[in-house]
Design a protein around this motif. Structure first.
Motif, PDB file in Angstrom:
ATOM      1  N   ALA A 112      41.133  -7.907  52.356  1.00  0.00           N
ATOM      2  CA  ALA A 112      42.064  -8.593  53.248  1.00  0.00           C
ATOM      3  C   ALA A 112      42.203 -10.065  52.866  1.00  0.00           C
ATOM      4  O   ALA A 112      43.316 -10.616  52.850  1.00  0.00           O
ATOM      5  N   ILE A 113      41.093 -10.703  52.541  1.00  0.00           N
ATOM      6  CA  ILE A 113      41.135 -12.115  52.119  1.00  0.00           C
ATOM      7  C   ILE A 113      41.900 -12.238  50.803  1.00  0.00           C
ATOM      8  O   ILE A 113      42.721 -13.158  50.641  1.00  0.00           O
ATOM      9  N   ASP A 114      41.646 -11.333  49.856  1.00  0.00           N
ATOM     10  CA  ASP A 114      42.353 -11.381  48.573  1.00  0.00           C
ATOM     11  C   ASP A 114      43.864 -11.275  48.780  1.00  0.00           C
ATOM     12  O   ASP A 114      44.637 -12.046  48.207  1.00  0.00           O
ATOM     13  N   TRP A 115      44.297 -10.322  49.595  1.00  0.00           N
ATOM     14  CA  TRP A 115      45.725 -10.185  49.874  1.00  0.00           C
ATOM     15  C   TRP A 115      46.268 -11.434  50.572  1.00  0.00           C
ATOM     16  O   TRP A 115      47.326 -11.956  50.203  1.00  0.00           O
ATOM     17  N   ALA A 116      45.558 -11.896  51.581  1.00  0.00           N
ATOM     18  CA  ALA A 116      46.053 -13.033  52.381  1.00  0.00           C
ATOM     19  C   ALA A 116      46.094 -14.330  51.580  1.00  0.00           C
ATOM     20  O   ALA A 116      46.886 -15.225  51.885  1.00  0.00           O
ATOM     21  N   SER A 117      45.274 -14.427  50.555  1.00  0.00           N
ATOM     22  CA  SER A 117      45.241 -15.660  49.769  1.00  0.00           C
ATOM     23  C   SER A 117      46.379 -15.745  48.756  1.00  0.00           C
ATOM     24  O   SER A 117      46.608 -16.805  48.170  1.00  0.00           O
ATOM     25  N   ARG A 118      47.100 -14.658  48.552  1.00  0.00           N
ATOM     26  CA  ARG A 118      48.221 -14.663  47.614  1.00  0.00           C
ATOM     27  C   ARG A 118      49.395 -15.416  48.233  1.00  0.00           C
ATOM     28  O   ARG A 118      49.692 -15.263  49.410  1.00  0.00           O
ATOM     29  N   THR A 119      50.058 -16.214  47.444  1.00  0.00           N
ATOM     30  CA  THR A 119      51.164 -17.006  47.971  1.00  0.00           C
ATOM     31  C   THR A 119      52.499 -16.465  47.501  1.00  0.00           C
ATOM     32  O   THR A 119      52.632 -15.964  46.390  1.00  0.00           O
ATOM     33  N   GLU A 120      53.468 -16.590  48.388  1.00  0.00           N
ATOM     34  CA  GLU A 120      54.842 -16.286  48.023  1.00  0.00           C
ATOM     35  C   GLU A 120      55.548 -17.614  47.751  1.00  0.00           C
ATOM     36  O   GLU A 120      55.045 -18.672  48.114  1.00  0.00           O
TER      37      GLU A 120
END
Length: 188
Positions: free
Chosen positions: A94-102
């Motif tokens: 979840a942290i890995d996904w949430a840390s990705r930026t658009e």
């Protein structure tokens, strides 16, 4: 001054997770201080394992929901179970996904104040895993409070209703939740 927005999140997918029960108690304590609190349950978000091929097809709905909620929050109450002395795969994912930026978006954890909790039936209460969570969150720009709480033998302090029935433990949980609300209020 507006009430700080707090997200409460446990890094477990298990129904009736000790850490989910702990974070629910912390959320109630933060709510009692006047904060606006939302509890997020990871198992309800249906987050796939992080994979850039999936990301290239578009951000999954559950991931986008998590990112949006984290971005609008001022602070995060975070409980992490300890698996083999470290962070759970579900929470790390979840942290890995949430840390990705658009394009043009602020990273979801950047400048968020985080209070760390852990609970375990064992004698250390999940303490060893909290260092790993702290390192990960600090590395992606979160402001992790120095104080943290690990609740050992958690099964002995939980009532049948899933609430903490030990006054000392409940006081410690409330104190850390109140500290998070206080710090986020001062920063906003």
């Amino acid at each position: 001054m507006t009430a700080p927005k707090i997200i409460a999140l446990a890094g477990s997918l298990r129904k009736n997770s000790f850490n989910q029960q702990l974070i629910n108690e912390a959320a109630r304590a933060a709510l009692n201080t006047g904060a606006e609190v939302e509890v997020i349950t990871l198992s309800e978000l249906d987050i796939p394992l992080f994979n850039e091929d999936i990301e290239a097809q578009g951000t999954p709905t559950g991931v986008q929901l998590l990112k949006d909620k984290l971005r609008t929050a001022d602070g995060i109450l975070l409980a992490s179970p300890e698996y083999n002395g470290s962070i759970t795969a579900a929470l790390k994912n979840a942290i890995d996904w949430a840390s990705r930026t658009e394009q043009g978006a602020v990273p979801a954890f950047r400048n968020k104040v985080v209070a760390l909790f852990a609970a375990s039936p064992g004698g250390l209460g999940g303490l060893r895993g909290l260092n790993h969570v702290r390192d990960i969150l600090s590395g992606i720009g979160a402001l992790v409070l120095a104080d943290q709480l690990a609740v050992p033998a958690v099964h002995t302090v939980l009532g049948d209703n899933g609430e903490i029935n030990n006054p000392d433990t409940a006081e410690q949980i409330a104190a850390l939740a109140q500290q998070l609300v206080s710090v986020t209020s001062k920063l906003n």
